[in-house]
Design an enzyme around this catalytic site. Structure first.
Site, PDB file in Angstrom:
ATOM      1  N   ARG A   1      -8.659  -0.578   4.756  1.00 28.02           N
ATOM      2  CA  ARG A   1      -7.819   0.442   4.112  1.00 28.02           C
ATOM      3  C   ARG A   1      -6.452  -0.140   3.759  1.00 28.02           C
ATOM      4  NH1 ARG A   1      -6.687   5.455   7.347  1.00 28.02           N
ATOM      5  NH2 ARG A   1      -5.359   5.643   5.529  1.00 28.02           N
TER       6      ARG A   1
ATOM      7  N   ASP B   1       4.944  -0.068  12.102  1.00 29.89           N
ATOM      8  CA  ASP B   1       3.721  -0.705  11.587  1.00 29.89           C
ATOM      9  C   ASP B   1       3.616  -2.171  12.008  1.00 29.89           C
ATOM     10  OD1 ASP B   1       3.695   1.114   8.431  1.00 29.89           O
ATOM     11  OD2 ASP B   1       3.172   1.670  10.471  1.00 29.89           O
TER      12      ASP B   1
ATOM     13  N   CYS C   1      -4.365  12.020  13.044  1.00 28.27           N
ATOM     14  CA  CYS C   1      -5.129  10.784  12.918  1.00 28.27           C
ATOM     15  C   CYS C   1      -5.010  10.082  14.259  1.00 28.27           C
ATOM     16  CB  CYS C   1      -4.600   9.929  11.770  1.00 28.27           C
ATOM     17  SG  CYS C   1      -3.016   9.213  12.110  1.00 28.27           S
TER      18      CYS C   1
ATOM     19  N   LYS D   1       0.851  -1.203   0.000  1.00 27.13           N
ATOM     20  CA  LYS D   1       0.000   0.000   0.000  1.00 27.13           C
ATOM     21  C   LYS D   1       0.879   1.242   0.000  1.00 27.13           C
ATOM     22  CE  LYS D   1      -1.733   1.588   4.036  1.00 27.13           C
ATOM     23  NZ  LYS D   1      -1.500   3.000   4.340  1.00 27.13           N
ATOM     24  N   ASN D   2       1.892   1.272   0.867  1.00 29.05           N
ATOM     25  CA  ASN D   2       2.669   2.508   1.051  1.00 29.05           C
ATOM     26  C   ASN D   2       3.684   2.752  -0.056  1.00 29.05           C
ATOM     27  OD1 ASN D   2       1.138   3.001   3.255  1.00 29.05           O
ATOM     28  ND2 ASN D   2       2.674   2.401   4.763  1.00 29.05           N
TER      29      ASN D   2
ATOM     30  N   ARG E   1       0.695  14.027  13.376  1.00 28.66           N
ATOM     31  CA  ARG E   1       1.116  13.864  11.983  1.00 28.66           C
ATOM     32  C   ARG E   1       1.290  15.196  11.249  1.00 28.66           C
ATOM     33  NH1 ARG E   1      -0.391   8.662  10.347  1.00 28.66           N
ATOM     34  NH2 ARG E   1       1.172   8.877   8.740  1.00 28.66           N
TER      35      ARG E   1
HETATM   36  C1  EPZ Z   1       4.564   6.545   6.564  1.00 34.38           C
HETATM   37  O1  EPZ Z   1       3.885   7.596   7.180  1.00 34.38           O
HETATM   38  C2  EPZ Z   1       3.541   5.432   6.385  1.00 34.38           C
HETATM   39  N1  EPZ Z   1       2.461   5.898   5.533  1.00 34.38           N
HETATM   40  C3  EPZ Z   1       3.028   4.995   7.761  1.00 34.38           C
HETATM   41  O2  EPZ Z   1       2.172   3.893   7.546  1.00 34.38           O
HETATM   42  C4  EPZ Z   1       4.202   4.543   8.603  1.00 34.38           C
HETATM   43  O3  EPZ Z   1       3.719   4.157   9.882  1.00 34.38           O
HETATM   44  C5  EPZ Z   1       5.207   5.694   8.733  1.00 34.38           C
HETATM   45  O4  EPZ Z   1       5.636   6.104   7.409  1.00 34.38           O
HETATM   46  C6  EPZ Z   1       6.442   5.289   9.514  1.00 34.38           C
HETATM   47  O5  EPZ Z   1       7.060   4.219   8.893  1.00 34.38           O
HETATM   48  C7  EPZ Z   1       2.648   5.989   4.212  1.00 34.38           C
HETATM   49  O6  EPZ Z   1       3.720   5.722   3.692  1.00 34.38           O
HETATM   50  C8  EPZ Z   1       1.464   6.425   3.389  1.00 34.38           C
HETATM   51  P1  EPZ Z   1       4.945  10.769   9.161  1.00 34.38           P
HETATM   52  P2  EPZ Z   1       4.488   9.078   7.103  1.00 34.38           P
HETATM   53  O7  EPZ Z   1       3.584  11.325   9.382  1.00 34.38           O
HETATM   54  O8  EPZ Z   1       5.733   9.134   6.349  1.00 34.38           O
HETATM   55  C9  EPZ Z   1       6.982  13.448  12.080  1.00 34.38           C
HETATM   56  C10 EPZ Z   1       0.247   2.651   7.739  1.00 34.38           C
HETATM   57  O9  EPZ Z   1      -0.222   2.057   8.662  1.00 34.38           O
HETATM   58  N2  EPZ Z   1       6.769  14.449  11.016  1.00 34.38           N
HETATM   59  O10 EPZ Z   1       5.852  11.515   8.265  1.00 34.38           O
HETATM   60  O11 EPZ Z   1       3.414   9.989   6.649  1.00 34.38           O
HETATM   61  C11 EPZ Z   1       5.704  12.803  12.573  1.00 34.38           C
HETATM   62  O12 EPZ Z   1       5.148  13.524  13.644  1.00 34.38           O
HETATM   63  C12 EPZ Z   1       0.803   4.037   7.923  1.00 34.38           C
HETATM   64  O13 EPZ Z   1       0.342   2.194   6.571  1.00 34.38           O
HETATM   65  C13 EPZ Z   1       6.878  15.793  11.330  1.00 34.38           C
HETATM   66  O14 EPZ Z   1       7.121  16.165  12.488  1.00 34.38           O
HETATM   67  O15 EPZ Z   1       4.831   9.314   8.603  1.00 34.38           O
HETATM   68  C14 EPZ Z   1       6.176  11.425  13.004  1.00 34.38           C
HETATM   69  O16 EPZ Z   1       6.718  11.512  14.314  1.00 34.38           O
HETATM   70  C15 EPZ Z   1       0.563   4.516   9.316  1.00 34.38           C
HETATM   71  N3  EPZ Z   1       6.694  16.715  10.353  1.00 34.38           N
HETATM   72  C16 EPZ Z   1       7.290  11.099  12.021  1.00 34.38           C
HETATM   73  O17 EPZ Z   1       7.719  12.369  11.494  1.00 34.38           O
HETATM   74  C17 EPZ Z   1       6.428  16.354   9.049  1.00 34.38           C
HETATM   75  O18 EPZ Z   1       6.298  17.242   8.179  1.00 34.38           O
HETATM   76  C18 EPZ Z   1       6.847  10.210  10.859  1.00 34.38           C
HETATM   77  O19 EPZ Z   1       5.523  10.557  10.606  1.00 34.38           O
HETATM   78  C19 EPZ Z   1       6.325  14.982   8.750  1.00 34.38           C
HETATM   79  C20 EPZ Z   1       6.514  14.042   9.741  1.00 34.38           C
END
Ligand code: EPZ
Length: 429
Positions: free
Chosen positions: A400, A308, A117, A22-23, A122
């Site tokens: 999802r 995950d 979420c 998915k990701n 996030r």
């Molecule tokens: C990706 O989320 C995945 N989603 C997530 O999978 C996965 O859990 C996560 O990576 C970690 O491996 C997709 O790829 C679509 P983030 P991502 O929100 O990259 C901080 C699932 O179950 N952050 O960037 O969107 C944030 O707070 C999902 O499939 C900032 O501070 O993760 C967190 O602590 C859940 N500022 C960390 O980074 C930003 O601008 C990662 O969160 C962006 C992120």
């Protein structure tokens, strides 16, 4: 809302083919916005988030076709809108990934702030910081991120990611692919899904180097072409099914998987006492005859143990024969499954981002509620090892992110069925 009924039973064993990730599929589909030509993506998983992404791209004017193998052909030669509306973005945070491509190709984008979420706030400040460094003017108005390059091409820039973000890295990599000059993303995410996107972009004519390391260098090009790309297997789905066999005393062979992508999970399953063999595109696991050993886990960005897979290992430790800690370092609120497992008889103490789990041998059925994608998978597995009939509510979370999970688990001998939400009201009446 549909529910799943899982009945605790014997070992879960058999052979399971892993679906596309998915990701990886989500950013790959969205990268079609970067070119006028057709991008064909195969091995797409059959998931609600894929449907949502198709809806979003369709609203932007991307022409989409699905062929008999479920491969998607996307053509963004006539994009009419650069607006990603709140109604769609709030159902799928990954919609934020259209921000970079729209800004890079059309000079403008209006993307609803995804909002938090269940698992955390996030934020997307790093996505915005990177695009500003490339020359985009960004305002936040009425809950929307409004990016504007004033008809100028984005410029290459050096961007340091304060925190490792998978989608943050992907958004900036896509934007940089069309920028004028060289972009360096430092402290980049190293996940396999980032590499898969870079491979696809390079097939489209981009010049991306270093994906999979913490420094990605992108030399922008004037335009990108089409490509034909196969989505990598879903390493989290693979890990989830391995845990299903491990906690039920089963024996499983999963195929169409890349073992090195879940090395950290395989390492922990071996430590728990499982016998594991791997081949080029398969993994087999035999659960230990006696109890599983409790294993300490600490989540962190790839290649460390994936967040995950955290819920699935909390469950494993619930029925193992000792005490272990699970530490969640990526998200601030990713232990909601703990309260549901406690209702099933688990012995778990929560202290901030640490869960201390004392193995209780077995769990008991209880009505439980899914809260986020991976937690819901953990509750389904819990229901399959608990004594009795567990009803899991709000399973739209699971739809999802897992392709036909009840069919695949049933293939392993699970007693599991989906019932429509009103089933119970009739029953109770
Ligand atoms: C990706 O989320 C995945 N989603 C997530 O999978 C996965 O859990 C996560 O990576 C970690 O491996 C997709 O790829 C679509 P983030 P991502 O929100 O990259 C901080 C699932 O179950 N952050 O960037 O969107 C944030 O707070 C999902 O499939 C900032 O501070 O993760 C967190 O602590 C859940 N500022 C960390 O980074 C930003 O601008 C990662 O969160 C962006 C992120």
């Amino acid at each position: 809302m549909d529910k799943l009924i899982a009945i605790g039973g014997g070992p879960l064993s058999g052979k399971v083919r892993i679906s596309g990730a998915k990701n990886a599929a989500l950013p790959l589909m969205i990268s079609s916005l970067l070119t006028k030509e057709t991008l064909r993506i195969s091995n797409i998983p059959h998931l609600h988030d894929i449907t949502t992404t198709m809806e979003l791209l369709g609203q932007l004017g991307v022409k989409l076709q699905v062929d008999e193998t479920l491969a998607i052909e996307a053509n963004a030669s006539e994009v009419e809108s650069v607006i990603a509306p709140y109604e769609l973005v709030r159902t799928m945070r990954a919609s934020i990934l259209v921000l970079g491509p729209l800004t890079a190709r059309f000079g403008r984008a209006e993307v609803s702030l995804p909002g938090g979420c269940a698992i955390g706030s996030r934020p997307v400040n790093l996505h915005i910081k990177g695009l500003e460094a490339m020359g985009a003017d960004i305002k936040i108005e009425n809950g929307y991120i409004k990016a504007d390059t004033h008809n100028k091409r984005l410029k290459g820039a050096r961007v340091f990611m304060d925190l490792i973000s998978v989608t943050g890295t992907e958004n900036l990599m896509m934007a940089a692919a069309l920028a004028d000059g060289i972009t360096v993303i430092e402290n980049a995410a190293r996940e396999p899904e980032v590499i898969d996107l870079a491979d696809c972009l390079n097939a489209m004519g981009a010049k991306v180097k270093g994906a999979g390391t913490d420094e990605i260098v992108i030399e922008g090009v004037e335009k990108l072409g089409g490509a034909d790309h196969r989505v990598i297997p879903d390493r989290i789905e693979a890990g989830t099914f391995l845990v299903a066999a491990a906690i039920s005393g089963g024996k499983i062979k999963i195929v169409d998987v890349i073992p090195r992508q879940i090395e950290s999970v395989l390492d922990k399953l071996r430590e728990a006492g499982c016998q594991i063999e791997t081949g080029e595109d398969w993994i087999s696991l035999s659960a230990p005859v006696g109890k599983l050993k409790s294993v300490n886990v600490r989540t962190a960005p790839y290649p460390a143990f994936p967040t995950d897979m955290q819920a699935q290992f909390v469950l494993l430790n619930c029925i193992a024969g000792g005490t272990a800690t699970v530490i969640e370092t990526v998200f601030e609120n990713r232990f909601m499954h703990v309260h549901e497992l406690q209702r099933m008889g688990a012995d778990i103490e929560l202290d901030g981002n640490t869960a201390v789990i004392k193995g209780v041998g077995n769990l008991f059925a209880a009505p439980v509620m899914a809260t986020d994608l991976r937690a819901s998978a953990c509750l389904v597995l819990a229901g399959l090892v608990a004594e009795g009939e567990t009803v899991i509510d709000r399973i739209y979370h699971i739809d999802r992110g897992y392709d036909c999970i009840e069919e695949k688990l049933a293939q392993m001998g699970a007693s599991i069925r989906r019932v429509p939400g009103h089933y119970f009201s009739q029953q109770s009446a």
